[in-house]
Design a protein around this motif. Structure first.
Motif, PDB file in Angstrom:
ATOM      1  N   VAL A  52       0.941  -1.154   0.194  1.00 56.04           N
ATOM      2  CA  VAL A  52       0.094  -0.001   0.020  1.00 56.04           C
ATOM      3  C   VAL A  52       0.751   1.276   0.079  1.00 56.04           C
ATOM      4  O   VAL A  52       1.897   1.107   0.726  1.00 56.04           O
ATOM      5  CB  VAL A  52      -0.996  -0.164   1.298  1.00 56.04           C
ATOM      6  CG1 VAL A  52      -2.238  -0.885   0.929  1.00 56.04           C
ATOM      7  CG2 VAL A  52      -0.161  -0.063   2.740  1.00 56.04           C
ATOM      8  N   TRP A  53       0.412   2.489  -0.894  1.00 55.66           N
ATOM      9  CA  TRP A  53       1.097   3.543  -0.809  1.00 55.66           C
ATOM     10  C   TRP A  53       0.273   4.373   0.465  1.00 55.66           C
ATOM     11  O   TRP A  53      -0.947   4.443   0.255  1.00 55.66           O
ATOM     12  CB  TRP A  53       0.943   4.298  -2.060  1.00 55.66           C
ATOM     13  CG  TRP A  53       1.574   5.586  -1.843  1.00 55.66           C
ATOM     14  CD1 TRP A  53       1.031   6.723  -1.826  1.00 55.66           C
ATOM     15  CD2 TRP A  53       3.031   5.845  -1.878  1.00 55.66           C
ATOM     16  NE1 TRP A  53       1.822   8.039  -1.788  1.00 55.66           N
ATOM     17  CE2 TRP A  53       3.062   7.445  -2.077  1.00 55.66           C
ATOM     18  CE3 TRP A  53       4.250   5.201  -2.160  1.00 55.66           C
ATOM     19  CZ2 TRP A  53       4.295   7.839  -1.932  1.00 55.66           C
ATOM     20  CZ3 TRP A  53       5.520   5.767  -2.164  1.00 55.66           C
ATOM     21  CH2 TRP A  53       5.530   7.056  -2.118  1.00 55.66           C
ATOM     22  N   HIS A  54       0.821   4.630   1.474  1.00 52.79           N
ATOM     23  CA  HIS A  54       0.245   5.294   2.545  1.00 52.79           C
ATOM     24  C   HIS A  54       0.962   6.305   3.439  1.00 52.79           C
ATOM     25  O   HIS A  54       2.338   6.060   3.965  1.00 52.79           O
ATOM     26  CB  HIS A  54      -0.292   4.161   3.780  1.00 52.79           C
ATOM     27  CG  HIS A  54      -0.998   4.676   4.758  1.00 52.79           C
ATOM     28  ND1 HIS A  54      -0.654   5.094   5.836  1.00 52.79           N
ATOM     29  CD2 HIS A  54      -2.370   4.827   4.945  1.00 52.79           C
ATOM     30  CE1 HIS A  54      -1.566   5.539   6.635  1.00 52.79           C
ATOM     31  NE2 HIS A  54      -2.646   5.370   6.193  1.00 52.79           N
ATOM     32  N   ALA A 117      -5.421  -0.251   5.912  1.00 48.93           N
ATOM     33  CA  ALA A 117      -5.198   0.234   4.765  1.00 48.93           C
ATOM     34  C   ALA A 117      -5.204  -1.084   3.646  1.00 48.93           C
ATOM     35  O   ALA A 117      -5.606  -0.926   2.718  1.00 48.93           O
ATOM     36  CB  ALA A 117      -3.874   0.829   4.663  1.00 48.93           C
ATOM     37  N   TRP A 118      -4.367  -2.109   4.063  1.00 47.19           N
ATOM     38  CA  TRP A 118      -4.486  -3.393   3.309  1.00 47.19           C
ATOM     39  C   TRP A 118      -5.729  -3.866   2.887  1.00 47.19           C
ATOM     40  O   TRP A 118      -6.113  -4.360   1.865  1.00 47.19           O
ATOM     41  CB  TRP A 118      -3.384  -4.550   3.964  1.00 47.19           C
ATOM     42  CG  TRP A 118      -2.390  -4.764   3.318  1.00 47.19           C
ATOM     43  CD1 TRP A 118      -2.166  -5.683   2.339  1.00 47.19           C
ATOM     44  CD2 TRP A 118      -1.087  -4.193   3.671  1.00 47.19           C
ATOM     45  NE1 TRP A 118      -0.655  -5.856   1.986  1.00 47.19           N
ATOM     46  CE2 TRP A 118      -0.112  -4.827   2.801  1.00 47.19           C
ATOM     47  CE3 TRP A 118      -0.454  -3.137   4.511  1.00 47.19           C
ATOM     48  CZ2 TRP A 118       1.358  -4.583   2.826  1.00 47.19           C
ATOM     49  CZ3 TRP A 118       0.832  -3.015   4.556  1.00 47.19           C
ATOM     50  CH2 TRP A 118       1.714  -3.685   3.687  1.00 47.19           C
ATOM     51  N   TYR A 119      -6.509  -3.915   4.201  1.00 46.11           N
ATOM     52  CA  TYR A 119      -7.872  -4.467   4.133  1.00 46.11           C
ATOM     53  C   TYR A 119      -8.967  -3.751   2.871  1.00 46.11           C
ATOM     54  O   TYR A 119      -9.600  -4.028   2.146  1.00 46.11           O
ATOM     55  CB  TYR A 119      -8.528  -4.650   5.347  1.00 46.11           C
ATOM     56  CG  TYR A 119     -10.071  -5.524   5.221  1.00 46.11           C
ATOM     57  CD1 TYR A 119      -9.897  -6.588   4.976  1.00 46.11           C
ATOM     58  CD2 TYR A 119     -11.094  -4.502   5.468  1.00 46.11           C
ATOM     59  CE1 TYR A 119     -11.257  -7.445   4.953  1.00 46.11           C
ATOM     60  CE2 TYR A 119     -12.219  -5.243   5.518  1.00 46.11           C
ATOM     61  CZ  TYR A 119     -12.323  -6.598   5.190  1.00 46.11           C
ATOM     62  OH  TYR A 119     -13.554  -7.323   5.257  1.00 46.11           O
ATOM     63  N   ALA A 120      -8.722  -2.469   3.210  1.00 44.77           N
ATOM     64  CA  ALA A 120      -9.302  -1.488   2.440  1.00 44.77           C
ATOM     65  C   ALA A 120      -9.138  -1.634   1.137  1.00 44.77           C
ATOM     66  O   ALA A 120      -9.903  -1.392   0.137  1.00 44.77           O
ATOM     67  CB  ALA A 120      -9.135   0.149   2.881  1.00 44.77           C
ATOM     68  N   TRP A 126      -6.114 -10.199   1.678  1.00 45.34           N
ATOM     69  CA  TRP A 126      -5.278  -9.723   2.400  1.00 45.34           C
ATOM     70  C   TRP A 126      -5.745  -9.110   3.675  1.00 45.34           C
ATOM     71  O   TRP A 126      -5.503  -7.762   3.890  1.00 45.34           O
ATOM     72  CB  TRP A 126      -4.176  -8.929   1.452  1.00 45.34           C
ATOM     73  CG  TRP A 126      -3.445  -9.409   0.281  1.00 45.34           C
ATOM     74  CD1 TRP A 126      -4.073  -9.465  -1.001  1.00 45.34           C
ATOM     75  CD2 TRP A 126      -2.597 -10.451   0.292  1.00 45.34           C
ATOM     76  NE1 TRP A 126      -3.110 -10.129  -1.668  1.00 45.34           N
ATOM     77  CE2 TRP A 126      -2.130 -10.801  -0.999  1.00 45.34           C
ATOM     78  CE3 TRP A 126      -1.464 -10.776   1.128  1.00 45.34           C
ATOM     79  CZ2 TRP A 126      -1.351 -11.747  -1.383  1.00 45.34           C
ATOM     80  CZ3 TRP A 126      -0.523 -11.604   0.940  1.00 45.34           C
ATOM     81  CH2 TRP A 126      -0.346 -12.164  -0.205  1.00 45.34           C
ATOM     82  N   HIS A 127      -6.144  -9.914   4.360  1.00 43.18           N
ATOM     83  CA  HIS A 127      -6.701  -9.246   5.919  1.00 43.18           C
ATOM     84  C   HIS A 127      -5.517  -9.662   6.848  1.00 43.18           C
ATOM     85  O   HIS A 127      -5.414 -10.749   7.074  1.00 43.18           O
ATOM     86  CB  HIS A 127      -8.016 -10.153   5.720  1.00 43.18           C
ATOM     87  CG  HIS A 127      -8.835  -9.333   6.930  1.00 43.18           C
ATOM     88  ND1 HIS A 127      -9.927  -9.992   7.571  1.00 43.18           N
ATOM     89  CD2 HIS A 127      -8.555  -8.184   7.645  1.00 43.18           C
ATOM     90  CE1 HIS A 127     -10.566  -9.233   8.344  1.00 43.18           C
ATOM     91  NE2 HIS A 127      -9.522  -8.298   8.630  1.00 43.18           N
TER      92      HIS A 127
END
Length: 173
Positions: A52-54, A117-120, A126-127
């Motif tokens: 994720v880009w966060h 963020a991964w889950y979204a 990828w939970h």
């Protein structure tokens, strides 16, 4: 990031550099990335992964026994790539390279933000839950499915964008 600087050797010097927000959108929306780490003997190691880009940095995870983790223990410098050129051709897509130093994330609060963020982004595929200073993957029933994964952030030292009339554009913090 600063305004992009077009390299006139590889594109139209009169073109307008894409705004940083466009580059961040490419990094945010990508489903697959490639990461290159450096082995102890100096050879590169490149593999696909999700991430994720966060908050202005790329985040990814890896098991402690994986080659990536062993490489990062000795040399945290990485290159992360993603893009859309592929079969579309070099003049129709956009490819991004992020260069930086991978920093391990161990704070439970930061890990939870990244797990969310991964889950979204990826849903049940990828939970993750946070256990100690790592992620554990959750099954659809909510139970942990295996060992932990270390989480890393890569704040960019330099970002390169390729494609379009601008050719190659460099962004630096």
């Amino acid at each position: 990031m600063t305004t992009g600087q077009i390299d006139p050797r590889y594109g139209d010097a009169t073109a307008t550099a894409p705004p940083w927000a466009d580059v961040e959108r490419l990094l945010t929306d990508a489903q697959l990335y490639w990461i290159t780490t450096v082995r102890a003997d100096g050879r590169p190691h490149a593999v696909p992964l999700v991430g994720v880009w966060h908050d202005g940095a790329f985040a990814f995870c890896t098991g402690a026994d994986e080659q990536k983790a062993r490489n990062l223990d000795g040399n945290p410098h990485v290159a992360v790539t993603t893009g859309s050129t592929g079969a579309h051709g070099w003049d129709s897509g956009r490819d991004v390279v992020v260069e930086g130093v991978a920093v391990r994330v161990t704070d439970p609060g930061e890990l939870q933000v990244l797990a969310d963020a991964w889950y979204a982004k990826y849903g049940e595929d990828w939970h993750f839950a946070v256990r100690g200073d790592e992620f554990v993957e959750l099954s659809s029933s909510g139970g942990a499915t295996g060992g932990g994964a270390r989480v890393y952030r890569v704040p960019p030292d330099k970002v390169l964008l390729f494609g379009g009339p601008h050719g190659q554009t460099r962004y630096r913090p």
